[in-house]
Enzyme design. Structure first.
Site, mmCIF file in Angstrom:
data_model
loop_
_atom_site.group_PDB
_atom_site.id
_atom_site.type_symbol
_atom_site.label_atom_id
_atom_site.label_comp_id
_atom_site.label_asym_id
_atom_site.label_seq_id
_atom_site.Cartn_x
_atom_site.Cartn_y
_atom_site.Cartn_z
ATOM 1 N N ASP A 1 -21.961 -67.810 13.263
ATOM 2 C CA ASP A 1 -22.967 -67.398 12.277
ATOM 3 C C ASP A 1 -24.059 -66.568 12.947
ATOM 4 O O ASP A 1 -24.527 -65.569 12.398
ATOM 5 C CB ASP A 1 -23.586 -68.619 11.593
ATOM 6 N N LYS B 1 -26.801 -71.977 10.723
ATOM 7 C CA LYS B 1 -26.428 -70.943 9.750
ATOM 8 C C LYS B 1 -27.667 -70.454 9.000
ATOM 9 O O LYS B 1 -27.916 -69.247 8.879
ATOM 10 C CB LYS B 1 -25.404 -71.510 8.754
ATOM 11 N N GLY C 1 -15.278 -72.242 8.350
ATOM 12 C CA GLY C 1 -14.885 -73.470 7.674
ATOM 13 C C GLY C 1 -13.384 -73.584 7.530
ATOM 14 O O GLY C 1 -12.603 -72.881 8.165
ATOM 15 N N LYS D 1 -18.721 -62.836 7.333
ATOM 16 C CA LYS D 1 -18.388 -63.888 8.274
ATOM 17 C C LYS D 1 -17.536 -64.932 7.559
ATOM 18 O O LYS D 1 -17.918 -65.452 6.510
ATOM 19 C CB LYS D 1 -19.665 -64.521 8.846
ATOM 20 N N GLY E 1 -13.787 -73.392 14.324
ATOM 21 C CA GLY E 1 -14.115 -74.717 14.844
ATOM 22 C C GLY E 1 -12.993 -75.724 14.774
ATOM 23 O O GLY E 1 -12.743 -76.472 15.723
#
Length: 258
Positions: free
Chosen positions: A161, A217, A10, A7, A43
């Site tokens: 996540d 997460k 960020g 995954k 995000g």
């Protein structure tokens, strides 16, 4: 073949140099005996696009409150822009990548996430149909997966996540690695915690040491461990060499959840 779910999240996903390094490293895995599925968030890209709607992003316990207008933007951003960017980059590195979302093949089937506060179109995964990923692996493809999911005939926003954890469990993955710009789970002194148990993680959440997006997460990761995964690695991106050693189990430079 070793089954690996990675995954990516960020600012790693928008730092062009680091992202190129990550893609280059992932591209070598299928040729070294690994079947790889890459799950991504996005995000920061979503926030930039939501700004065009003149709506302020709102988060509760790390989860995005998703109105119908925001949902359209979230799906366009994740299943469109971010997903296809990663696919293009992998293809350019001679990796047979193909982009899908949780909607495709009913991969992630959800119901509305319940809680004290209404999060809008945020889904909770109730069933995973990993056949589409297994079929793509068998045909020699490397799936790149957007977490947008399906339920009641609609698209739903699901935490990436969570989606990655659910996919890793359903595939009975040999290795599950969460890679971002965060070096691992941090203690109160901002040092990386090498290994973390669920009980200790909950204490850190209650104390406010683990906060924001790290809460779902960590919690979803431990849920996956209870359901069969041996361990989960939360690591920051350093370079291809560190990443390769992390995949092979030769090195831990982040936090291992057991």
């Amino acid at each position: 073949m070793k089954k690996v779910v990675v995954k990516i999240g960020g600012s790693l996903a928008i730092d062009e140099a680091k992202l190129a390094d990550f893609v280059s490293a992932v591209s070598t895995l299928p040729g070294s005996g690994c079947q790889v599925a890459v799950v991504h968030g996005g995000g920061k890209d979503i926030n930039e696009n939501i700004a065009l709607l003149k709506e302020q992003p709102t988060f509760i316990d790390g989860l995005r409150v998703t109105t119908p207008g925001i949902m359209k933007m979230v799906e366009m951003t994740l299943s469109g822009h971010v997903n296809k960017k990663l696919v293009r980059m992998l293809l350019n590195n001679n990796c047979n990548a193909i982009g899908i979302s949780g909607v495709d093949g009913n991969l992630f089937q959800v119901v509305k996430k319940q809680g004290k506060v209404d999060l809008g179109l945020v889904g909770e995964i109730k069933q995973v149909n990993p056949k589409i990923v297994s079929d793509l692996w068998a045909a020699g493809w490397t799936p790149v997966v957007s977490p947008i999911s399906i339920g009641d005939g609609m698209s739903w926003n699901v935490n990436a996540d969570t989606a990655a954890s659910e996919l890793a469990v359903a595939l009975e993955a040999d290795q599950f690695v969460l890679v971002s710009d965060v070096p691992g789970v941090m203690d109160e002194n901002k040092n990386v915690i090498p290994e973390l148990s669920e009980a200790d993680a909950e204490k850190l959440i209650e104390a406010g040491v683990i906060s924001g997006g790290m809460i779902p997460k960590v919690r979803e990761s431990f849920k996956s461990i209870r359901r069969g995964l041996k361990s989960i690695h939360i690591v920051g991106w350093k370079d291809a060499e560190h990443f390769g050693k992390q995949i092979n189990g030769d090195l831990n430079y982040g936090t291992i959840l057991r």
